[in-house]
Design a protein around this motif. Sequence first.
Motif, PDB file in Angstrom:
ATOM      1  N   ASN A   1       0.816  -1.200   0.000  1.00  0.00           N
ATOM      2  CA  ASN A   1       0.000   0.000   0.000  1.00  0.00           C
ATOM      3  C   ASN A   1       0.859   1.263   0.000  1.00  0.00           C
ATOM      4  OD1 ASN A   1      -2.389   1.728   1.029  1.00  0.00           O
ATOM      5  ND2 ASN A   1      -3.198  -0.362   0.750  1.00  0.00           N
ATOM      6  N   LEU A   2       1.855   1.253   0.842  1.00  0.00           N
ATOM      7  CA  LEU A   2       2.748   2.405   0.934  1.00  0.00           C
ATOM      8  C   LEU A   2       3.477   2.615  -0.390  1.00  0.00           C
ATOM      9  CD1 LEU A   2       4.149   4.655   2.472  1.00  0.00           C
ATOM     10  CD2 LEU A   2       5.614   2.955   3.580  1.00  0.00           C
ATOM     11  N   LEU A   3       3.970   1.521  -0.973  1.00  0.00           N
ATOM     12  CA  LEU A   3       4.681   1.632  -2.253  1.00  0.00           C
ATOM     13  C   LEU A   3       3.745   2.111  -3.353  1.00  0.00           C
ATOM     14  CD1 LEU A   3       6.923  -1.585  -2.079  1.00  0.00           C
ATOM     15  CD2 LEU A   3       7.636   0.805  -1.751  1.00  0.00           C
ATOM     16  N   PHE A   4       2.505   1.631  -3.329  1.00  0.00           N
ATOM     17  CA  PHE A   4       1.505   2.048  -4.302  1.00  0.00           C
ATOM     18  C   PHE A   4       1.282   3.568  -4.237  1.00  0.00           C
ATOM     19  CE2 PHE A   4      -2.986   3.068  -5.060  1.00  0.00           C
ATOM     20  CZ  PHE A   4      -3.119   2.654  -6.377  1.00  0.00           C
ATOM     21  N   TYR A   5       1.058   4.074  -3.049  1.00  0.00           N
ATOM     22  CA  TYR A   5       0.819   5.509  -2.887  1.00  0.00           C
ATOM     23  C   TYR A   5       2.044   6.330  -3.280  1.00  0.00           C
ATOM     24  CZ  TYR A   5      -3.843   5.511  -0.853  1.00  0.00           C
ATOM     25  OH  TYR A   5      -5.193   5.417  -0.679  1.00  0.00           O
ATOM     26  N   LEU A   6       3.224   5.811  -2.911  1.00  0.00           N
ATOM     27  CA  LEU A   6       4.442   6.537  -3.260  1.00  0.00           C
ATOM     28  C   LEU A   6       4.602   6.604  -4.778  1.00  0.00           C
ATOM     29  CD1 LEU A   6       6.988   5.196  -0.596  1.00  0.00           C
ATOM     30  CD2 LEU A   6       6.215   7.584  -0.851  1.00  0.00           C
ATOM     31  N   ASN A   7       4.322   5.487  -5.434  1.00  0.00           N
ATOM     32  CA  ASN A   7       4.530   5.416  -6.874  1.00  0.00           C
ATOM     33  C   ASN A   7       3.523   6.220  -7.684  1.00  0.00           C
ATOM     34  OD1 ASN A   7       6.867   3.930  -6.868  1.00  0.00           O
ATOM     35  ND2 ASN A   7       5.749   1.984  -6.640  1.00  0.00           N
ATOM     36  N   LYS A   8       2.347   6.418  -7.125  1.00  0.00           N
ATOM     37  CA  LYS A   8       1.380   7.229  -7.872  1.00  0.00           C
ATOM     38  C   LYS A   8       1.439   8.704  -7.441  1.00  0.00           C
ATOM     39  CE  LYS A   8      -2.825   7.158  -5.168  1.00  0.00           C
ATOM     40  NZ  LYS A   8      -4.271   7.074  -5.137  1.00  0.00           N
ATOM     41  N   SER A   9       2.320   9.016  -6.492  1.00  0.00           N
ATOM     42  CA  SER A   9       2.426  10.407  -6.022  1.00  0.00           C
ATOM     43  C   SER A   9       3.362  11.204  -6.929  1.00  0.00           C
ATOM     44  CB  SER A   9       2.967  10.445  -4.596  1.00  0.00           C
ATOM     45  OG  SER A   9       4.364  10.210  -4.621  1.00  0.00           O
ATOM     46  N   SER A  10       3.431  12.496  -6.673  1.00  0.00           N
ATOM     47  CA  SER A  10       4.331  13.352  -7.446  1.00  0.00           C
ATOM     48  C   SER A  10       5.789  13.058  -7.111  1.00  0.00           C
ATOM     49  CB  SER A  10       4.030  14.822  -7.136  1.00  0.00           C
ATOM     50  OG  SER A  10       4.326  15.076  -5.775  1.00  0.00           O
ATOM     51  N   LEU A  11       6.010  12.213  -6.085  1.00  0.00           N
ATOM     52  CA  LEU A  11       7.384  11.876  -5.704  1.00  0.00           C
ATOM     53  C   LEU A  11       7.990  10.819  -6.615  1.00  0.00           C
ATOM     54  CD1 LEU A  11       6.935  11.556  -1.828  1.00  0.00           C
ATOM     55  CD2 LEU A  11       8.102  13.416  -3.053  1.00  0.00           C
ATOM     56  N   ALA A  12       7.104  10.086  -7.314  1.00  0.00           N
ATOM     57  CA  ALA A  12       7.533   8.883  -8.038  1.00  0.00           C
ATOM     58  C   ALA A  12       8.821   9.075  -8.840  1.00  0.00           C
ATOM     59  CB  ALA A  12       6.406   8.382  -8.942  1.00  0.00           C
ATOM     60  N   SER A  13       8.916  10.196  -9.524  1.00  0.00           N
ATOM     61  CA  SER A  13      10.080  10.390 -10.383  1.00  0.00           C
ATOM     62  C   SER A  13      11.324  10.798  -9.592  1.00  0.00           C
ATOM     63  CB  SER A  13       9.766  11.468 -11.417  1.00  0.00           C
ATOM     64  OG  SER A  13       9.484  12.679 -10.728  1.00  0.00           O
ATOM     65  N   ARG A  14      11.138  11.160  -8.339  1.00  0.00           N
ATOM     66  CA  ARG A  14      12.271  11.665  -7.563  1.00  0.00           C
ATOM     67  C   ARG A  14      12.799  10.664  -6.550  1.00  0.00           C
ATOM     68  NH1 ARG A  14      10.928  17.734  -5.696  1.00  0.00           N
ATOM     69  NH2 ARG A  14      13.138  17.549  -5.173  1.00  0.00           N
ATOM     70  N   ILE A  15      12.119   9.536  -6.410  1.00  0.00           N
ATOM     71  CA  ILE A  15      12.559   8.580  -5.394  1.00  0.00           C
ATOM     72  C   ILE A  15      12.983   7.259  -6.009  1.00  0.00           C
ATOM     73  CG2 ILE A  15      11.147   9.534  -3.525  1.00  0.00           C
ATOM     74  CD1 ILE A  15       9.136   7.281  -4.042  1.00  0.00           C
ATOM     75  N   SER A  16      13.815   6.551  -5.257  1.00  0.00           N
ATOM     76  CA  SER A  16      14.248   5.236  -5.686  1.00  0.00           C
ATOM     77  C   SER A  16      14.254   4.329  -4.453  1.00  0.00           C
ATOM     78  CB  SER A  16      15.643   5.382  -6.312  1.00  0.00           C
ATOM     79  OG  SER A  16      16.341   4.184  -6.197  1.00  0.00           O
ATOM     80  N   ILE A  17      13.498   3.219  -4.554  1.00  0.00           N
ATOM     81  CA  ILE A  17      13.282   2.328  -3.402  1.00  0.00           C
ATOM     82  C   ILE A  17      14.207   1.122  -3.498  1.00  0.00           C
ATOM     83  CG2 ILE A  17      11.551   0.862  -2.241  1.00  0.00           C
ATOM     84  CD1 ILE A  17      10.508   3.638  -2.175  1.00  0.00           C
ATOM     85  N   SER A  18      14.758   0.686  -2.393  1.00  0.00           N
ATOM     86  CA  SER A  18      15.516  -0.573  -2.401  1.00  0.00           C
ATOM     87  C   SER A  18      15.340  -1.332  -1.090  1.00  0.00           C
ATOM     88  CB  SER A  18      17.005  -0.295  -2.657  1.00  0.00           C
ATOM     89  OG  SER A  18      17.524   0.499  -1.622  1.00  0.00           O
ATOM     90  N   GLY A  19      15.667  -2.612  -1.122  1.00  0.00           N
ATOM     91  CA  GLY A  19      15.642  -3.452   0.086  1.00  0.00           C
ATOM     92  C   GLY A  19      14.253  -3.674   0.639  1.00  0.00           C
ATOM     93  N   LYS A  20      13.276  -3.868  -0.256  1.00  0.00           N
ATOM     94  CA  LYS A  20      11.894  -3.941   0.213  1.00  0.00           C
ATOM     95  C   LYS A  20      11.362  -5.365   0.369  1.00  0.00           C
ATOM     96  CE  LYS A  20      10.156  -3.335  -4.510  1.00  0.00           C
ATOM     97  NZ  LYS A  20      10.091  -4.782  -4.751  1.00  0.00           N
ATOM     98  N   ASP A  21      12.161  -6.380   0.061  1.00  0.00           N
ATOM     99  CA  ASP A  21      11.613  -7.736   0.017  1.00  0.00           C
ATOM    100  C   ASP A  21      11.669  -8.509   1.324  1.00  0.00           C
ATOM    101  OD1 ASP A  21      10.837  -7.422  -2.539  1.00  0.00           O
ATOM    102  OD2 ASP A  21      12.684  -8.244  -3.410  1.00  0.00           O
ATOM    103  N   THR A  22      12.413  -8.013   2.258  1.00  0.00           N
ATOM    104  CA  THR A  22      12.500  -8.689   3.548  1.00  0.00           C
ATOM    105  C   THR A  22      12.398  -7.637   4.638  1.00  0.00           C
ATOM    106  OG1 THR A  22      14.012 -10.295   2.594  1.00  0.00           O
ATOM    107  CG2 THR A  22      13.911 -10.229   4.967  1.00  0.00           C
ATOM    108  N   GLY A  23      11.905  -8.069   5.792  1.00  0.00           N
ATOM    109  CA  GLY A  23      11.955  -7.201   6.962  1.00  0.00           C
ATOM    110  C   GLY A  23      10.982  -6.056   6.900  1.00  0.00           C
TER     111      GLY A  23
END
Lengths: 520, 520
Positions: free
Chosen positions: B427-449
């Motif tokens: 849910n958090l990733l979904f909102y981040l990706n559809k926000s105006s931030l999408a082009s300015r952010i880069s996510i990593s290390g999301k598969d564990t923990g």
Amino acid sequence: MMYIFIFINFQYNQIVITIDFSQRGSCSLTDFLYFQLKARILDGNLTPNQKLPSKRSLASHLGVSVITVQNAYEQLIDEGYVYSAEKRGYFVTELEALSSSDSGHSQMDRRKTTAFQSEQVFLEEGDLSNKTEGSIRTGKPKENLEEACLKTIINLQDNHIHHELFPFSLWSRLMRKVLQDSKERILSPLPPQGLWELRQAIASYLKTFRNMVVDPEQIIIGAGTEYLYSLALQLLGKNLRYGVENPGYLKPSRIMGALQVQWCPLAMDGAGITPQELEEKGINVVLVSPAHHFPTGIIMPIRRRQELLVWARSGSRYIIEDDYDSEFRFTGRPLETLFSLDASSGKGQQDHVIYLNTFTKTLTPSLRISYMVLPESLVKTFHQNLGFYSCTVSSIEQLTLARFIHEGHYEKHLARKKNHYRNLRDNLLFYLNKSSLASRISISGKDTGLHFLMEVNTSASSPQLQIMLKKTGIQVTFLNQYFHEIPKERGLPVLVINYSALKKEQIPVLVKLLEGVVNQ
Amino acid sequence: MMYIFIFINFQYNQIVITIDFSQRGSCSLTDFLYFQLKARILDGNLTPNQKLPSKRSLASHLGVSVITVQNAYEQLIDEGYVYSAEKRGYFVTELEALSSSDSGHSQMDRRKTTAFQSEQVFLEEGDLSNKTEGSIRTGKPKENLEEACLKTIINLQDNHIHHELFPFSLWSRLMRKVLQDSKERILSPLPPQGLWELRQAIASYLKTFRNMVVDPEQIIIGAGTEYLYSLALQLLGKNLRYGVENPGYLKPSRIMGALQVQWCPLAMDGAGITPQELEEKGINVVLVSPAHHFPTGIIMPIRRRQELLVWARSGSRYIIEDDYDSEFRFTGRPLETLFSLDASSGKGQQDHVIYLNTFTKTLTPSLRISYMVLPESLVKTFHQNLGFYSCTVSSIEQLTLARFIHEGHYEKHLARKKNHYRNLRDNLLFYLNKSSLASRISISGKDTGLHFLMEVNTSASSPQLQIMLKKTGIQVTFLNQYFHEIPKERGLPVLVINYSALKKEQIPVLVKLLEGVVNQ
């Protein structure tokens, strides 16, 4: 109730393990198995380094679960009767070898014990209804039951507590309340010092019962005194030179050993350690138990306390005051703590005493809650240097104990417990004094705490006496074991009688057994 | 429900503290007071080193108990917003000074925040009935409530757990059972390793979920991973040279500092620390979290794991494997632990890995239960050198957790929790990706923990961003804070988004607030 009658003989080169579970009274299967195995190790039926059956095979032969056997083995391992060898199984430990002059007794005792076993019924501390049921069901005379019960379980060594002395249902109710009312606290990380509620409850307890004026902010909650000792060492600094009482409680010096802190033992006179030796040995921090020295029972007189404070103040020195069982003072008012003496001094003078206490003696040793009261000047240092540590006691138990104290239960509990132990001690002393031992023993340190010393006029050495007592079923330590050097005999043997686990009805039998061993 | 409307002005040179308790919603008085004071400190209404009213006077002026004020102050002290000075009272801490270029925002934000306060309603996590009642009673639209609620309490930093995710009533029932059934265990001193029941439960859990074959005798229970780290250091020896991941979890190195153990940071490449640097720096023991490195989220590939084992085996070297949140792996099968890789090797090869794990992430951080699995060869050393230590976890909680695992509740609990967190993350990733931030952010290390990294393309520095976020009510740490040297900027700011305390309904507002800060 399940009855199991099983007699098993492993053929040829295997151990003969004959266990009559019908005799277990109200004992759990695990406890009964554990007691039976322990009795066989103590009486020599199971010999040193003998291999025990695997958990699985013993379980299947006895018709009990593997867990039952595993628990019994585990307990024996914990107590040192059995050891396990990697991939090879479980073996009987080699207990201290009997001196050759003793071997006659050993044979005799073995026969006695073996003959006795057919009569053996174990009464374990279950709840009262079970115990009564046990006596009625087995239909044996009470005295006989008790004697049987004593066979392996008079423990004058551990801090085991009687179940009548722990408020199980009240504790359960308080825990339930805490789980209902304090959800947020339980779900949040703990502050390093512990929860405020418990620290406040302890502060008000210390005010009322120890006449100590303490701000909750000075209190650090920790999972046992050992843990707090290690925090104190980290707080004060590990490059200092620490002094410990000799004889004394051995754990602090073992902790210092494990943490590679420099320490040395300090001799005691009739009032405790001496300021002279502190100076001579260049000590920076000293650990003392002035309210009731363990194990001698010495209560440090006010003059020596003041001398210690003068020593501490004449440099950047500290006293760690372990007040571990001061709650159980049976005669007179308690002396002021070193902490209070220090704090009541003029400003700039104080701040040389760290006070430690525990709920081990007053509640139960398996509740890992102790606390440390820091002088104000060390509170900041604690937060700066050690504030990253999380508190080691769970919030559920902290909040339960806080309620227990706050609602007045702790006060009542202590009064009840103190009364119980006073009676127990008086009863034990009464039986000892009217026994044939009276002229051969000398008691000291009986006015505070849950143990006293008993010097015995005998030609046997402490280790000999200890082995003989162990074979009779009495587990007890001797004063010479509490010196920091290798134990050596110093005059007559002195038993450290820790009566906290003793039951009143065991006393006559205990005294009879002591007579048997000492007079033989 | 008590409503208190109090507006107070302290005259002349005293702090004006205006608190409208009618706005507290379902918050407790303490929590509301705490949030209000914290908000005033963060928005600058209470200035650094300003003296706060005494507990007693604030309590009497606000018409609340001294305890309420004390608890609020205490919490603020624990979090570092307030400090107390001996005999002088409580003062506002000097938070990181804003850079001069920032002061404009500061003024603006302060006005914004102050204007906002009249609308402020705090929603604290109480039980659901309270929360609903709160919304109905105040009659405010839900969105508004949430936004208000978020104002000071979006915590992306602590391991706080939602109360829906802790099985309160089940835990309460199990504790009650334990208190009924295990009286003897509760009254006896604890064995040094912890109770057998729990060690067995953990062993069978490790078998099922981590594919680790472990004997309960290899397991040591302790009050938190920090405590077990200190035991491990004492076990392996303090004269060795320890290596820690850089960046990484900072506590182990702080513990080593407090225990005066030699340690050094080890740089990481995309697979973790490198064997080359271990050799170069002469490391004897290395601490790693291969399942999910904190905070980068790197999962150490099998090849690097094998290289590390080769390094360990080429000398008397050890790896301490911290598996702190491996239970929450959302994609794919978990990699084999270093412990298992080591143990599955030929005899004489193994015995180089100590495995650590905790129930902090899976149950609650205030339940101080962690465990350490020793290689077989170290079990004896443990008993010889450290067997004098009592276990630090109370028997009641050990037995409760043992039942919780043994009866299958832990497995279900983990599944439910994992599901919850997966949804939350998605849910958090979904909102981040559809926000105006999408082009300015880069996510990593999301598969564990329970955390991931978010790099932000902005001209602001990490500290600037952190302060701006804090003022918006978002508490979050940055990657550069997890380096063992003094934090310095390394490329773009990277937020460490620990979403374990986040509520689903907070996500839209969180993303909106992030947009506001990043895009301004």
